[in-house]
Design a protein around this motif. Structure first.
Motif: not given
Length: 137
Positions: A29-45
């Motif tokens: 609500d504040c920062c849009g997609i900048d609030a999302i900190d996704a990396d491949v390893a984390g998403v894979t897990e």
């Protein structure tokens, strides 16, 4: 010059849960997609914790969203992500995020496939008994 067509997208579960999982930098609500900190390893897990059918649904949802975001004849708006692809930079930022998630989903799916190929025989279901005793003459 063609005027881009506005498209509003709704993001549903299970893909929605992925974005929520990685909303760690701030809030959408504040920062849009900048609030999302996704990396491949984390998403894979994270994706590895999903039921295979949920991963398949999330992957299909993601592929649809990627196709829309890549279509430069459209301005994609998501109130859930608090993001609009009104500029090339905004579009590219969304495409980078979606590609990272796609790479994580792909790695999770490959890991699931590999695990299925290496089932421990002691845990496998017994083969059906197809050998029948001959009938007496």
């Amino acid at each position: 010059m063609n005027t881009p067509v506005d498209v509003s997208v709704e993001i549903k579960d299970p893909l929605r849960r992925c974005f929520e999982q990685f909303e760690t930098q701030c809030v959408r609500d504040c920062c849009g997609i900048d609030a999302i900190d996704a990396d491949v390893a984390g998403v894979t897990e994270w994706a590895g914790t999903l039921a295979p059918q949920d991963l398949a649904v999330a992957t299909a949802q993601l592929e649809d969203l990627l196709a829309l975001a890549a279509d430069r004849s459209r301005v994609v708006t998501s109130s859930f992500l608090n993001h609009v692809t009104v500029t090339d930079d905004a579009r590219n930022e969304l495409l980078r995020l979606l590609t990272t998630i796609k790479d994580g989903f792909t790695a999770a799916r490959l890991a699931l496939d590999e695990a299925a190929d290496h089932v421990d025989p002691s845990h496998a279901s017994p083969a059906p008994d197809i050998c029948r005793s001959p009938k007496p003459f």
